[in-house]
Design an enzyme around this catalytic site. Sequence first.
Site, PDB file in Angstrom:
ATOM      1  N   HIS A  48       0.858  -1.194   0.000  1.00 53.00           N
ATOM      2  CA  HIS A  48       0.000   0.000   0.000  1.00 53.00           C
ATOM      3  C   HIS A  48       0.893   1.243   0.000  1.00 53.00           C
ATOM      4  O   HIS A  48       1.784   1.375   0.843  1.00 53.00           O
ATOM      5  CB  HIS A  48      -0.873  -0.038   1.248  1.00 53.00           C
ATOM      6  CG  HIS A  48      -1.913   1.017   1.345  1.00 53.00           C
ATOM      7  ND1 HIS A  48      -3.143   0.928   0.729  1.00 53.00           N
ATOM      8  CD2 HIS A  48      -1.915   2.201   1.999  1.00 53.00           C
ATOM      9  CE1 HIS A  48      -3.863   2.014   1.011  1.00 53.00           C
ATOM     10  NE2 HIS A  48      -3.138   2.804   1.773  1.00 53.00           N
ATOM     11  N   HIS A  81      -2.907   4.606  -2.964  1.00 50.30           N
ATOM     12  CA  HIS A  81      -4.006   5.352  -2.329  1.00 50.30           C
ATOM     13  C   HIS A  81      -3.731   6.842  -2.514  1.00 50.30           C
ATOM     14  O   HIS A  81      -2.837   7.395  -1.880  1.00 50.30           O
ATOM     15  CB  HIS A  81      -4.032   4.941  -0.846  1.00 50.30           C
ATOM     16  CG  HIS A  81      -5.058   5.637  -0.015  1.00 50.30           C
ATOM     17  ND1 HIS A  81      -5.089   5.545   1.367  1.00 50.30           N
ATOM     18  CD2 HIS A  81      -6.112   6.434  -0.345  1.00 50.30           C
ATOM     19  CE1 HIS A  81      -6.098   6.249   1.839  1.00 50.30           C
ATOM     20  NE2 HIS A  81      -6.724   6.807   0.823  1.00 50.30           N
TER      21      HIS A  81
END
Length: 238
Positions: A48, A81
């Site tokens: 991530h 993200h």
Amino acid sequence: MNLPMDGSRLDGSRPPRPLIAPSILSADFTRLGEEVARVEAAGAEMIHVDVMDGHFVPNITMGPLVVEAVRGATGLPLDVHLMIDAPEKFIGEFARAGADWLTLHVEACVHLHRSVQAVREAGMRPGVALNPSTPLEAVRWILEDLDFLLLMTVNPGFPAQSFIPGMLPKIRAAREMIRAAGSRAAVEVDGGINPRTAREAVEAGAEILVAGSYIFGAADYAGAVSSLRVEERGGPLS
Ligand code: DX5
Ligand code: ZN
């Protein structure tokens, strides 16, 4: 490499539940490649990457250059993200940098449906993130276009914040809304994940857990990753 969202694997085995996505925001940046290799060896399913612009959130972190560097350090899918204003302007750049999954915040997109299509057209899996106060209703009518829905369980901007317990009913409601819509979108949660909140989030319906400070703050990354897997600890999914 992309993980199938329907749970199937090439060898027919069931994937681990939940999938674990370590957030490199809490990694040691002087040794980033090594840190990524360590969480990959520890059994994480994806990496991530938290991109912040100092406008949408009160912090500045990393951009496509770092995504490109991480791309060269791992074969795991990169779950990027975007916590930036007007994220649609950078879709092509993140695709070229090697992002596999790209998450846009609904609060940052004027034309969310169009932007989600643009992510898919650029060859990535589209996801939409919701801040804690943003209602699920914001994505109800585009659920069939999403590969995943990212529910923020802290206010975005910083690592090592506390999980907001009021998000558990939101996770449950999201799972139910996705099921009722016949969508295959996975529910990902991000912020304040540790073994206790991981269990609660998974029981509520989360399928992908982002964890930064908990994993990178541990001496034993493999132990930290496996302690977030409810199933391996004889939880309700076993
Ligand atoms: C929050 C970021 C998260 C965060 C997670 O703004 O999107 O990915 O870094 O960090 P922990 O797990 O420490 O809450
Ligand atoms: Zn994040």
